[in-house]
Design a protein around this motif. Sequence first.
Motif, PDB file in Angstrom:
ATOM      1  N   GLN A 409       0.934  -1.260   0.102  1.00 32.24           N
ATOM      2  CA  GLN A 409       0.107   0.139   0.005  1.00 32.24           C
ATOM      3  C   GLN A 409       0.910   1.269  -0.029  1.00 32.24           C
ATOM      4  N   SER A 410       1.893   1.218   0.815  1.00 31.70           N
ATOM      5  CA  SER A 410       2.811   2.593   0.997  1.00 31.70           C
ATOM      6  C   SER A 410       3.498   2.783  -0.403  1.00 31.70           C
ATOM      7  N   THR A 411       3.829   1.745  -1.263  1.00 26.32           N
ATOM      8  CA  THR A 411       4.688   2.040  -2.473  1.00 26.32           C
ATOM      9  C   THR A 411       3.567   2.564  -3.432  1.00 26.32           C
ATOM     10  N   SER A 415       3.959   5.781  -5.458  1.00 29.23           N
ATOM     11  CA  SER A 415       4.107   6.162  -6.853  1.00 29.23           C
ATOM     12  C   SER A 415       2.733   6.961  -7.322  1.00 29.23           C
ATOM     13  N   MET A 416       1.677   6.953  -6.637  1.00 29.55           N
ATOM     14  CA  MET A 416       0.573   7.945  -7.280  1.00 29.55           C
ATOM     15  C   MET A 416       0.899   9.412  -6.729  1.00 29.55           C
ATOM     16  N   THR A 417       1.729   9.458  -5.520  1.00 28.87           N
ATOM     17  CA  THR A 417       2.039  10.995  -5.122  1.00 28.87           C
ATOM     18  C   THR A 417       3.030  11.452  -6.067  1.00 28.87           C
ATOM     19  N   SER A 418       4.125  10.543  -6.443  1.00 26.46           N
ATOM     20  CA  SER A 418       5.065  10.931  -7.348  1.00 26.46           C
ATOM     21  C   SER A 418       4.339  11.354  -8.875  1.00 26.46           C
ATOM     22  N   ARG A 419       3.370  10.391  -9.287  1.00 23.34           N
ATOM     23  CA  ARG A 419       2.501  10.771 -10.680  1.00 23.34           C
ATOM     24  C   ARG A 419       1.791  12.355 -10.579  1.00 23.34           C
ATOM     25  N   VAL A 420       1.211  12.349  -9.341  1.00 24.62           N
ATOM     26  CA  VAL A 420       0.496  13.442  -9.252  1.00 24.62           C
ATOM     27  C   VAL A 420       1.194  14.847  -9.236  1.00 24.62           C
ATOM     28  N   GLY A 421       2.385  14.568  -8.436  1.00 28.82           N
ATOM     29  CA  GLY A 421       3.458  15.802  -8.250  1.00 28.82           C
ATOM     30  C   GLY A 421       4.173  16.129  -9.773  1.00 28.82           C
TER      31      GLY A 421
END
Length: 421
Positions: A409-411, A415-421
């Motif tokens: 879940q944490s990975t 990866s969602m955060t880095s895509r959004v960022g």
Amino acid sequence: MTSERTKPATKLPRRVVLGVCGGIAAYKSPEIARRLVERGVEVQVVMTDSAAQFVTATSLQAVSGRPVRDSLWDSAAEAAMGHIELARWADKIVIAPATAHCMAQLAHGSCADLLTTLCLASHAGVVLAPAMNQAMWLHPATQRNRDLLVSAGVEFLGPADGAQACGDIGPGRMLEPIDIVAALAHDGHAGAAVSGPLNGLRVVLTAGPTREPIDPVRYITNRSSGKMGFALAAALRSVGADVLLVAGPVNLRTPAGIARIDVETAQEMHDAVHQHVAGCHIFIGCAAVADYRPAEASPHKIKRASAERALQLEPSPDVLASVAALPNSPFTVGFAAETDNVRAHAQQKLLAKQIDIIAANLVGDGRGFDNDTNELHVFWREGEKLLPEASKSALAEQLVAIISDRYAQSTRAASMTSRVG
Ligand code: PMT
């Protein structure tokens, strides 16, 4: 299509010498041979004279598909040296059942028959599945022989605990054939290709106590045996993790396929962890690290008559918190050993040490430390799970399942955060 029978199982050794000694559990040996053969392993049975009292060579030949060998003086063998020929042929020597007598002979390098002689002559790994009366297993002589064999690299599967053929109850039952074959398939030394949700992930794990020297003969320590941490190492390995175990002073065998560094003090544990933690995916602090150490260890034994009675203590490094505070910290799991208010203390440690999961246990009054069983209450920021009392191995498997799930879940979230960022 390749049949099960002709396709060697990649995790199992290709050629196994199955040694059968004279114990009541020998009636299960044909099933071990059958299960190995079904998985594509070539099995050569070697039986002792006493084994013939419990199981026939005919049954063993029928399931293994090869004539059973039982004599050192075999004129049919190459150059009449059956023990050398078999010693070279085998990838693994598995003795099941292994009697107390067989263990004693192997521990002392005796070459009384074909089986013990070929063990001495072979470079193949030797695995014993002991079977004997519980008093015989617990006898100090058998335990000494076991320790000698372990230190010589022999692996043990079991024995299991329970009702025995003689009516006693206790340790000494041979593991079931299905479990012996499964354990051989998971043996890291046999080139196991274990896989699972942590496949290929690097995990650094601490276990056991630390010892903080007062002088050259005395130290401060605690009751940790290392059992919980070692069970975790084995459970992590069984789901594919590449595990480095940093162990305090314990009297435990390293689980198959695990790399191990032995340390003594909290400082040494801290340093060993920091040498290897860079790039690891998960860090687990299961060790009972001393919170305090003598500010100065005396270079000489402190004399009874010494005027100095008070011990000056200073905090030792917090291994877990220091890993969690690293710039690229791994997914971090801690333990909390508490004598009261388990929930409150554990949740406080989860936040204070900035870790991802904490596994809390109630300790004291014979609980937690050194036992074979335990109960864990696992907390993470968004949830919790109680793992009721069970063997430390069973708990380790359940905890590893939670860790795998939370790590995934944490990975995903990262990866969602880095895509959004
Ligand atoms: O080894 P066994 O006999 O099988 O027993 C298992 C166990 C009881 C030791 C185990 O289940 C356990 O609880 N381990 C953690 C023991 C402990 O030190 O708990 P703590 O609440 O004092 O520490 C909290 C966490 O900080 C732990 O993850 C500990 O490893 C870590 N710590 C603590 C102090 C310190 N100086 N450095 C640390 O890394």
